[in-house]
Every structure is written in structure tokens, then in C-alpha cells.
Scaffold this motif. Sequence first.
Motif, PDB file in Angstrom:
ATOM      1  N   ILE A  29       0.836  -1.201   0.000  1.00  0.00           N
ATOM      2  CA  ILE A  29       0.000   0.000   0.000  1.00  0.00           C
ATOM      3  C   ILE A  29       0.878   1.262   0.000  1.00  0.00           C
ATOM      4  CG2 ILE A  29      -1.956  -1.103   1.168  1.00  0.00           C
ATOM      5  CD1 ILE A  29      -1.252   0.591   3.640  1.00  0.00           C
ATOM      6  N   LEU A 281      -5.190   6.197 -18.107  1.00  0.00           N
ATOM      7  CA  LEU A 281      -3.975   6.504 -17.344  1.00  0.00           C
ATOM      8  C   LEU A 281      -3.250   5.227 -16.925  1.00  0.00           C
ATOM      9  CD1 LEU A 281      -2.405   8.943 -16.042  1.00  0.00           C
ATOM     10  CD2 LEU A 281      -3.553   8.333 -13.922  1.00  0.00           C
ATOM     11  N   LEU A 282      -4.046   4.215 -16.560  1.00  0.00           N
ATOM     12  CA  LEU A 282      -3.422   3.012 -16.011  1.00  0.00           C
ATOM     13  C   LEU A 282      -3.174   1.936 -17.068  1.00  0.00           C
ATOM     14  CD1 LEU A 282      -5.402   2.624 -12.660  1.00  0.00           C
ATOM     15  CD2 LEU A 282      -3.248   3.827 -13.069  1.00  0.00           C
ATOM     16  N   GLY A 283      -3.819   2.055 -18.216  1.00  0.00           N
ATOM     17  CA  GLY A 283      -3.682   0.994 -19.210  1.00  0.00           C
ATOM     18  C   GLY A 283      -4.511  -0.221 -18.849  1.00  0.00           C
ATOM     19  N   TRP A 325      -6.254  12.095 -10.509  1.00  0.00           N
ATOM     20  CA  TRP A 325      -5.222  11.068 -10.671  1.00  0.00           C
ATOM     21  C   TRP A 325      -4.753  10.491  -9.346  1.00  0.00           C
ATOM     22  CZ3 TRP A 325      -1.376  12.607 -15.170  1.00  0.00           C
ATOM     23  CH2 TRP A 325      -2.126  12.779 -16.349  1.00  0.00           C
ATOM     24  N   ASP A 326      -4.904  11.277  -8.265  1.00  0.00           N
ATOM     25  CA  ASP A 326      -4.553  10.740  -6.947  1.00  0.00           C
ATOM     26  C   ASP A 326      -5.479   9.573  -6.610  1.00  0.00           C
ATOM     27  OD1 ASP A 326      -2.441  12.601  -6.185  1.00  0.00           O
ATOM     28  OD2 ASP A 326      -4.019  14.110  -6.142  1.00  0.00           O
ATOM     29  N   GLU A 329      -4.371   6.553  -8.679  1.00  0.00           N
ATOM     30  CA  GLU A 329      -3.236   5.831  -8.101  1.00  0.00           C
ATOM     31  C   GLU A 329      -3.726   4.821  -7.059  1.00  0.00           C
ATOM     32  OE1 GLU A 329       1.102   6.954  -6.670  1.00  0.00           O
ATOM     33  OE2 GLU A 329      -0.360   7.535  -5.151  1.00  0.00           O
ATOM     34  N   ALA A 332      -4.819   1.842  -8.772  1.00  0.00           N
ATOM     35  CA  ALA A 332      -3.672   1.016  -9.164  1.00  0.00           C
ATOM     36  C   ALA A 332      -3.132   0.224  -7.984  1.00  0.00           C
ATOM     37  CB  ALA A 332      -2.572   1.902  -9.756  1.00  0.00           C
ATOM     38  N   TYR A 337       0.210  -3.483  -8.070  1.00  0.00           N
ATOM     39  CA  TYR A 337       1.228  -3.132  -9.072  1.00  0.00           C
ATOM     40  C   TYR A 337       1.754  -4.383  -9.759  1.00  0.00           C
ATOM     41  CZ  TYR A 337       1.673   1.849  -7.815  1.00  0.00           C
ATOM     42  OH  TYR A 337       1.459   3.187  -7.622  1.00  0.00           O
ATOM     43  N   PHE A 340      -0.091  -5.510 -13.249  1.00  0.00           N
ATOM     44  CA  PHE A 340      -0.119  -4.757 -14.510  1.00  0.00           C
ATOM     45  C   PHE A 340       0.683  -5.497 -15.573  1.00  0.00           C
ATOM     46  CE2 PHE A 340      -1.541  -1.489 -11.671  1.00  0.00           C
ATOM     47  CZ  PHE A 340      -2.422  -0.743 -12.456  1.00  0.00           C
TER      48      PHE A 340
ATOM     49  N   VAL B 366      -0.002   6.945 -23.813  1.00  0.00           N
ATOM     50  CA  VAL B 366       0.916   6.192 -22.950  1.00  0.00           C
ATOM     51  C   VAL B 366       0.322   6.127 -21.544  1.00  0.00           C
ATOM     52  CG1 VAL B 366       3.016   6.663 -24.251  1.00  0.00           C
ATOM     53  CG2 VAL B 366       2.341   8.219 -22.408  1.00  0.00           C
ATOM     54  N   ASN B 367       0.568   5.041 -20.848  1.00  0.00           N
ATOM     55  CA  ASN B 367      -0.079   4.836 -19.556  1.00  0.00           C
ATOM     56  C   ASN B 367       0.848   4.135 -18.571  1.00  0.00           C
ATOM     57  OD1 ASN B 367      -0.218   1.953 -19.993  1.00  0.00           O
ATOM     58  ND2 ASN B 367      -1.900   2.358 -21.421  1.00  0.00           N
ATOM     59  N   PHE B 368       0.294   3.879 -17.405  1.00  0.00           N
ATOM     60  CA  PHE B 368       1.055   3.311 -16.294  1.00  0.00           C
ATOM     61  C   PHE B 368       1.648   1.940 -16.652  1.00  0.00           C
ATOM     62  CE2 PHE B 368       1.118   1.302 -11.956  1.00  0.00           C
ATOM     63  CZ  PHE B 368       2.079   2.128 -11.417  1.00  0.00           C
ATOM     64  N   SER B 369       0.888   1.128 -17.394  1.00  0.00           N
ATOM     65  CA  SER B 369       1.416  -0.183 -17.797  1.00  0.00           C
ATOM     66  C   SER B 369       2.654  -0.014 -18.673  1.00  0.00           C
ATOM     67  CB  SER B 369       0.362  -0.969 -18.571  1.00  0.00           C
ATOM     68  OG  SER B 369      -0.757  -1.217 -17.758  1.00  0.00           O
ATOM     69  N   LEU B 372       5.703   0.773 -16.557  1.00  0.00           N
ATOM     70  CA  LEU B 372       6.292  -0.427 -15.957  1.00  0.00           C
ATOM     71  C   LEU B 372       7.037  -1.229 -17.028  1.00  0.00           C
ATOM     72  CD1 LEU B 372       3.437  -1.599 -13.537  1.00  0.00           C
ATOM     73  CD2 LEU B 372       5.232   0.099 -13.165  1.00  0.00           C
ATOM     74  N   PHE B 389       7.666  -4.080  -8.641  1.00  0.00           N
ATOM     75  CA  PHE B 389       7.220  -2.702  -8.439  1.00  0.00           C
ATOM     76  C   PHE B 389       6.421  -2.567  -7.160  1.00  0.00           C
ATOM     77  CE2 PHE B 389       7.361  -3.523 -13.052  1.00  0.00           C
ATOM     78  CZ  PHE B 389       8.419  -2.679 -13.352  1.00  0.00           C
ATOM     79  N   PRO B 391       4.336   0.634  -4.711  1.00  0.00           N
ATOM     80  CA  PRO B 391       3.902   2.025  -4.723  1.00  0.00           C
ATOM     81  C   PRO B 391       5.010   2.924  -4.162  1.00  0.00           C
ATOM     82  CG  PRO B 391       2.189   0.629  -3.794  1.00  0.00           C
ATOM     83  CD  PRO B 391       3.411  -0.233  -3.940  1.00  0.00           C
ATOM     84  N   GLU B 398       2.165  10.900 -10.319  1.00  0.00           N
ATOM     85  CA  GLU B 398       0.973  10.235  -9.811  1.00  0.00           C
ATOM     86  C   GLU B 398       0.374   9.431 -10.953  1.00  0.00           C
ATOM     87  OE1 GLU B 398       0.369  10.855  -6.616  1.00  0.00           O
ATOM     88  OE2 GLU B 398      -1.461   9.720  -6.343  1.00  0.00           O
ATOM     89  N   PRO B 399       0.281   8.151 -10.892  1.00  0.00           N
ATOM     90  CA  PRO B 399       0.791   7.282  -9.845  1.00  0.00           C
ATOM     91  C   PRO B 399       2.324   7.279  -9.808  1.00  0.00           C
ATOM     92  CG  PRO B 399      -0.723   6.101 -11.314  1.00  0.00           C
ATOM     93  CD  PRO B 399      -0.369   7.387 -11.974  1.00  0.00           C
ATOM     94  N   ILE B 420       4.033   8.870 -13.424  1.00  0.00           N
ATOM     95  CA  ILE B 420       3.502   9.690 -14.508  1.00  0.00           C
ATOM     96  C   ILE B 420       3.430  11.111 -13.966  1.00  0.00           C
ATOM     97  CG2 ILE B 420       1.519  10.072 -16.020  1.00  0.00           C
ATOM     98  CD1 ILE B 420       0.920   7.101 -15.834  1.00  0.00           C
TER      99      ILE B 420
END
Lengths: 546, 480
Positions: A29, A281-283, A325-326, A329, A332, A337, A340, B366-369, B372, B389, B391, B398-399, B420
Motif C-alpha cells: 500500500i 492513465l493506467l492501461g 489522478w490521486d 493511483e 492502481a 502493481y 499490470f 501512454v499509460n502506467f502499464s 512499468l 514494483f 507504490p 501520480e501514480p 507519470i
Amino acid sequence: MAIISLSYRYLERLTGADRDLILSRLPMIGSDMERVEDDHCDVEFFPNRPDLFSVEGVARAMRGFLGIETGLPDYPVTPSGIRFTVDPALGPIRPYLGSAVIRGVSFDDESILSIMALQEALHWAVGRGRSKVAIGIHDLDAVTPPFHYRAAERSHRFVPLDFTEEMTMEEILSVHPKGKMYSSIVNDFPRFPLITDDRGQVLSFPPIINGELTRVTTETKNLLLDTTGTDERAVRTAVTIICTAMAESGATIESVSVEGTQWPDLRPQTRYVHAGECNRLLGTTLSQEELSALLHKMRFGAAPAADGAIRVDVPCYRADIMHDWDIFEDVAIAYGYEHFPAGISPTFAIGTPHPVSVISGVVRQVMTGFGFLEVIPFTLSNEEVMYTRMQRTAPAGVTRVLYPITEDHTLVRTDLLPLLLEICQFNRHRELPQRIFCVGDVVSDLATYQKLAWLSIHPGADFSEAYATADAFCHELGLAITVQESEDPAFLGGRRGAIMVNGMPAGVFGEINPGVLNGFELEHPVAAMELDLRVVPGYPALPGTP
Amino acid sequence: MDLTQNEKRLLAALGNTGDADPAALADTLSVPEDAVIQYAHLLEDRGLATIERTVVTDYELTDEGKRYAEEGLPERQLLESFGSRIPLAELSLHPLSRIGIGHLRKKGWVTIRDGIVEKSPAIAPGDDERALQDPSSNEKGIPELRKRGLVTGTETVTYRISLTPAGSVLVRSGIDTREEVGTLTREQIISREWQSLPLRKYNIGKRPRRVYPGKLHPYQRLIEEMRQILLQMGFTEIYGGLVQSAFWNFDALFQPQDHPAREMQDTFYLKERVTLPCDFGKVRDMHLHGGTTSSTGWGGKWSEEKAAQCVLRTHSTSLSIRHLADHTRPPVKAFCISRVYRREAIDPTHLPEFEQLEGIVMDEGVNFSHLLGYLKEFYRRMGFSDVRFRPGYFPYTEPSVEPEVYVPSLGWVEMGGAGIFREEVTAPLGLTCPVLAWGLGVSRIAMLRLGLKDLRLLYRSDIDWVRDQPSLIPDLQGGT
């Protein structure tokens, strides 16, 4: 760094999970495990999450993360009927006050320490060392409401915590350990902040010290919280984090009217975020429902809304949620993590080296070809090495740091050659010949550019070696140079040359002045050269302004 | 059998006579006698010659010896000073009695009874007396004379060197005594004379003198390796100033003005100030209230004065953000490896300046994946095949994520940070695409790769250490 001690016994009780499970998931976390002991562990949490600076806060988060209790925690607040007045004269000094009444606490020695630790961590992370926010916790039953926050005479007297004698606030700043530590926050003001009860008894001299009168002990049942500061948002953050942590430990929270405003406000803030934006944002390809469920794990209230939106209720203690975006996160983190897919984007781009690197690369190739060894000195140096020992005067435009840590590092180098001589001094017992070079940044008039310097030290080093190597180097870099007599005092008269490019001086070479050698404790002649690489064809013009 | 040139010449010289003394051989070979004996020992080891060693001692009388040679030994003189008997007391008055009486008794030339000394009959000259007359004629008497300090001896060693039968056979078979050739000359090569020349064979068991090539510093070599990886991955290199305004170093990265990292305890401030970019207001608004984004901003106050202060850049992100400000249209893939500054006292793991690597990707979609993915690929190419990975937290991403790599000797090691860029960072610059960013401490990798415990060694440049480090630095899996 906020390093929080978590007692396993208390943490397990509040979380409802065993320590091994908690410890294994805690890093995921967002934390760094510092120490694992028999009865407790020390964990570093990030400074943006002050809500995790207590066992109660960590347990709250872990219950959600482990799926034991998800969704928005509810913190009911009932009015206490207690009032607080705020003196307008505090405006320029420390204008904001937050407060709360916390009833039904059951302190033991351990939980008092825990709340003290939270208070200190908040002072650091939210309060910027008490200047922005300072927190006082008092035994409510020792004093008489309403309470008054006012700007008092510096000569006002009371008994500060840990003392038995009355003293003036001014004396406290010079005598009391806390007074000495934090005096700079208030010392410039003609009056000092003071909190008293209705009978004039002193609760606190914020942000310095509480009064002895309201000391919290294991007997204390009801608390009054005062939180003063220069930033209203930071004050609110501190109040909500303390109140919700105390509520998690079983206390009930009552509000205080501060100049008509009810404190604390423990209601969530509502935001509407978009599933599409989150997935982009996260894909990920998560549905509104899946996103909501993930947010519940992070203790948000969340429910799908119209047009792909999600209504998110942000708990009052989540001071870090500034932007959508916070929240993403947290999605995510809840998603994990480790889950992903981690694949490279199809972005097409051709890699190009920077021209300065291309030039320094050629310089390195040429110098190693000549048999020189590369060295990498610091860019920070000092007047003594850079100028005095070189028998040179410091030029205009030297970059000097305002608060150096040591006398060795007071300025940014304008030349490389002095540092090479210093390296030779350090290596003076190593086998000769030593031929070393350095290519790197120097700064003058705030502009950064590159220079090359080399030197050769051995019993046969002389002007001829310097000239031959300098000439060959310039040839390799495609430089059309002319050479003039140099006046550089770092070099020996009659054995030094100025390198001119397009009629402008660009460098110097020759035999180092024996006076300079003496200064660097060197015992053999040195042939050397230094060159400003901006004259090399293709060196780009760079923006000079920082 | 590989004879050295010297051995061959000695053999050839001996070939004429079969044996000879070193002086003659030295003359023939024009070398000192010592050298002849040294070569002869080599031949002896090979069984080709023998060395006969003869020691001759020359004796010489001391001054006392010479006097006695003239006058007779003291005991002889005493003996002849009286008839057949004499009272001891009377004989004791003779000047030589002190030396002589003991010898008289020891040699049995007299008997002494009741104070009377009586001669023995027929006393012939002893070996010592004969040797005293001619030291070289009577070996038997010499030791006694030497003991009495009447004679000294000087030893002379002489050698005789002879061919063994095996040596003779070798000599008869012919010995090539032409000078051995070390370094071939141009003439010898082009004339093909080398084909018939005796070429010296060198001793490969003996390690050569150490030579030191010119070369890159090992740390620079690692930096170069990382540059190449990023260039190969399609990243463009950024280079920029060591001095940055607080605006670009902090404010543009949404670092609040009261952030602890901005305090003078942690950052090198300069007295110089700059003029802010004309559109600095967008950054200010972002801090104050989040501008036009969903952000709340930091609230509080924002001071132009603070933003205009100059600092020594505290991270390479100050270069990335300026690059993005100048390149607002996608795609951007850029990196830099640059010196950054922290106001830290020097110890084995902290330095006030060190290198940071930073990569950014800005593009549609483009993104978080992807972030990584880039991290995994970059670390894989750096030789770290296991990456995980966790946090993380950085004020401008952010993230955020903290990558860890697996190092066999150490376990999981934290290896920089990534994320990001927050919209609060990108929006004021007019960027519309997300920006992936990651950074890592280059010196940390250098310490792992070079096996260093002390960071200071990288910058101190101990010449012996740099000379000693191989240019090829294998990665931690042993690959390159």
C-alpha cells in the motif's frame, strides 16, 4: 522521514488480521519496512499520507486493503456546545484555529505514546516543524469553557509543561527546551499566541508549549484539541487525522464552535471521476463497478454514476487527494502493481545523442588514444585550489554557493586543470608517468559549458610534450588554431602558449609553473593544457538562463 | 635442447681443446671470468661439461714466524740454552721461558721432577719446525703454526672446465654460434634472411612489465553503457545547465514552496536570481488553486521571489521539464544522465554531487502499464532480469512507483523512482499527453557493478584503482 512504530498487539486487534499477513501486504500500500522486532515494527510511510502515521490509521487502511472492512468509514460528530473565540489581532501572527472535543478515551501508557507520536509526525509532515501547524492536546476536565485564542503580552505568565514555576512567555522562549527549539517561529512578533480557558488559565502557548495544567495522563477521559497554524487547509488536515484516529480507537468526537464554525468537519468530500480517464492513465479496462470495488478497498465511498463517471466520496483524512489522478493511483494500488501487464508503448522515436556528448565522446577517444587516463573530479571546489594555488585571480562570474557545508566546496569549478593537479597530489606516490585528463562541465556567469584539461607528470615532461599533444589534439578536433605567447601565471614564462581560435583565446598549454607545483606538493615537471570546448565545430549554442 | 647463445659459445670454445681454464675461455669469449663460470654451471646442469674446482692455499710467515725461522722456536732456543739438566727456577729466568716451557713439556722434550728440568734424549726437529723453514714443503706442521699465529694462509680457487662425452658429441655435431636475433630488423624481414636466422626464444613463464593503457574512467564507461541502452531504445539525449532557477527545479514540478527539500539545509542556493519565464503565472495558479484542472492546488501563498532564486540542480527532472516546455508536441522520448547536487556532508554513501539518470516518454495514449514496461526493459538491458514494483511517492508524479531489482548477493534492491507526471506539472506547459518518467541513481549501479563500498572512490580518482579496473565491466549476471 515519518517512521511509525506499530505494536503488533494493538495493530492485530484493530485490524483483525494476524501480523504476518499485515507485514507481507504493508509494503504494497506504499511503505518501506525499516525494522521488524519481536513486539513491533518500524515502518516509513510517505509524507503525503499523514493519515497512516498512527496504528489506528494503518489498521483502517489495512482492513480495507485486506478486504476485512471496505468502503467509507463513518465518523459521527455531535455538538459539544463548547465555544472558542479567536482574537483578530492574531491575523499576521497565527490566524487559524481548529478544535474538537474527544470523549471517552481510555489511555494506557502505550496509547498515550502512540498519540504523541502521531502528533510529532504531523508536526513534521503537515506542520513543517510547527511553523505551519501546531497541535495541542489537553485534559478537557481541568479547564472551563469557553476557550479563548488570543494575542497575549510577551510578559504573560504561566507554568509550562514539565515545569513547576510560572514564567513569562518570553522566558519560556529562552529557558524551556521546546521554547529554544521553536522560538524563531514567533520571536519576531510583538505579541504571542495564547490559549486560555474562561477563567484565564493557560492551556497552551502555540506553537511552543502547553501549560502544565492540562497535562494528559492515563487518568484523562476527555480531551480538548487545539490546532493552530498559518494555513487553514493544513490545520484542517491535522485536526481530521487526529480526530479520526481517536475515533478508530473507540473515542467519540464532538464539535467545537470556533467563531461560529463547527470544528471538526469529518464528512467526506465528493468527486466525480471518469472510468475512461482512469483506464487510459493506467492501461486497464476496468468497468465502473470494478473500479468502485477497488476504491472501496482503499476506503473510499464509490458508486457508478451517469456517463461512465464514478461518484467518489473521499474520506476527510485523505489530505493527499488533490486531483483525480490521486484517486487513480489508489485504484492502481488496490489492483496491485504486480498485476499490470508492463509492456512498452508503440511510441516511435529515434534516439539521438546530444551534440555536447558527441563532442565529449570524441574528446575522450582522442585523449585515451594519446594514452591518457580519464578521471572524474567533483564540480564543487574552492578558491584555494581553483585560484590561489594556480597563482591566478578568480574571474568574474564565479558561481559561489550561499551556505557551503565545508571549506572544500564553496564554488562551482570554472576550470578543470586545478582539479587534475589536485588528483596528482593525491596520487603523488603512484607510479610515473601519470597522464590524466578530464572532460566535463564548468560554470561561469551561470552558464554551463564543457572544457577539456589534461596533464602529464614525469621527470621528462616539458613544453615540447605539451605543445605536441596540444597541437595534435586540436588537429583531431578539427580546430584551426593559432598560438600566441601566453601570460597565464599558472604556467612557466617562455614555456606557455595561448590557443587562439578565430582570434579569440580558447585555451592554454605549456609547462606548469614550479610555484604551482610546490603548492600542490608535486615534485616533477608537468606538461598540461586546458581548452574551452565551445570552440569545437558543432558545439551547440545553449540557453544561458537558468 | 635449447641452449642460450652464451652456452653455445662456451661449448664451441671448449671444442678446440676439450678443457680449459676460465681465464683462457674468458679471453676467447671476451667476457669476464665470472660469466664463463656461470655459463659453465648451466652446461654442467645439462650434463655437457664438468667443472673441476681446485683450492690452493699459499702460506706466509708472520713477523713473529719469520723471527723464529731465523732463531728457532722458543722451546728450541730454551732447550739449547742449557746442558742436560737445569733447575726450573734458573731456566725461568730465560726471556723465552714464559712461551717456551709449556711447549717443552707438551712436546716431551724435557721432564721436570723436584724442580729440576731434565732433557729427553735425541730431539729431532718437528714438523712445525720444518714447516717454519719452508711453509709449502711441510703440510703437517702448518696447523700448529697457524694456531700459534706464526703462519697465515690465503686460499685461491681455480677451475678447470672440461667437456663431458655428451658435450664432445654435441660439439662434434656442430654448434651454430651466430648471434641470436631478438627484434627483427626491416632488412632481415624483406631479405627473408629471417628464415635462416637463429631467433631468440623468450621465456613465456616470466610475466612482462605492466603497461598502463590510456582509458576511460570505469564510472564513465558505465554511464556510456547506460547512454547506449537509452539511445538504442529510441531516447534522445538532453543536456543542460548545472544552475537552475528554483522555478524549473521545484515550482514547475509542483513542489510546494514550503516543501522541506527546498530548504537551504538540503539544497545549494546561489545569491543570483533570474527573471521568470513570462508565462510563470500558469505555474503559480497551479500551486495556488490547481489552475483549470481537477486539482485543488496547494493553497497558501506562492512567492515569485522564491521561484527566482538560483540553485544547483537537485535532480535531473529540472532538465526533463525544460525539455518538455520546449517540446510540447508528442512524441517525446528523452533522457539525460547528469550531475545533481544535494547539500549533504560527505560519507561513504553520501556525496554533495552525484549522477542521476532520467528518462521520459510523452505520447498519445501512454499509460502506467507502459511505464512499468519501459522500466522492465531498461533494467533488463542493464543486466537486472528480475524487476518488481511497489507504490512510491514523489511530489511530481501520480501514480508513483518504486522499482526494485533482484541482485543475487543482496536480494531486492530499491533502484530509483518512477511515475507519470502529475497534471499539475504538465498542464501549465500546455502538454496534453501523459508523461512517463523514471530516474535512478547512477552511482548506486556503479557501486554494485564495480563492487565498491565507498562512493567517494568514484570521484577521488585513485590512479592505481583506475589503472587496475578492467575496461570490460561485466553486469551482475556475468554478461555484458
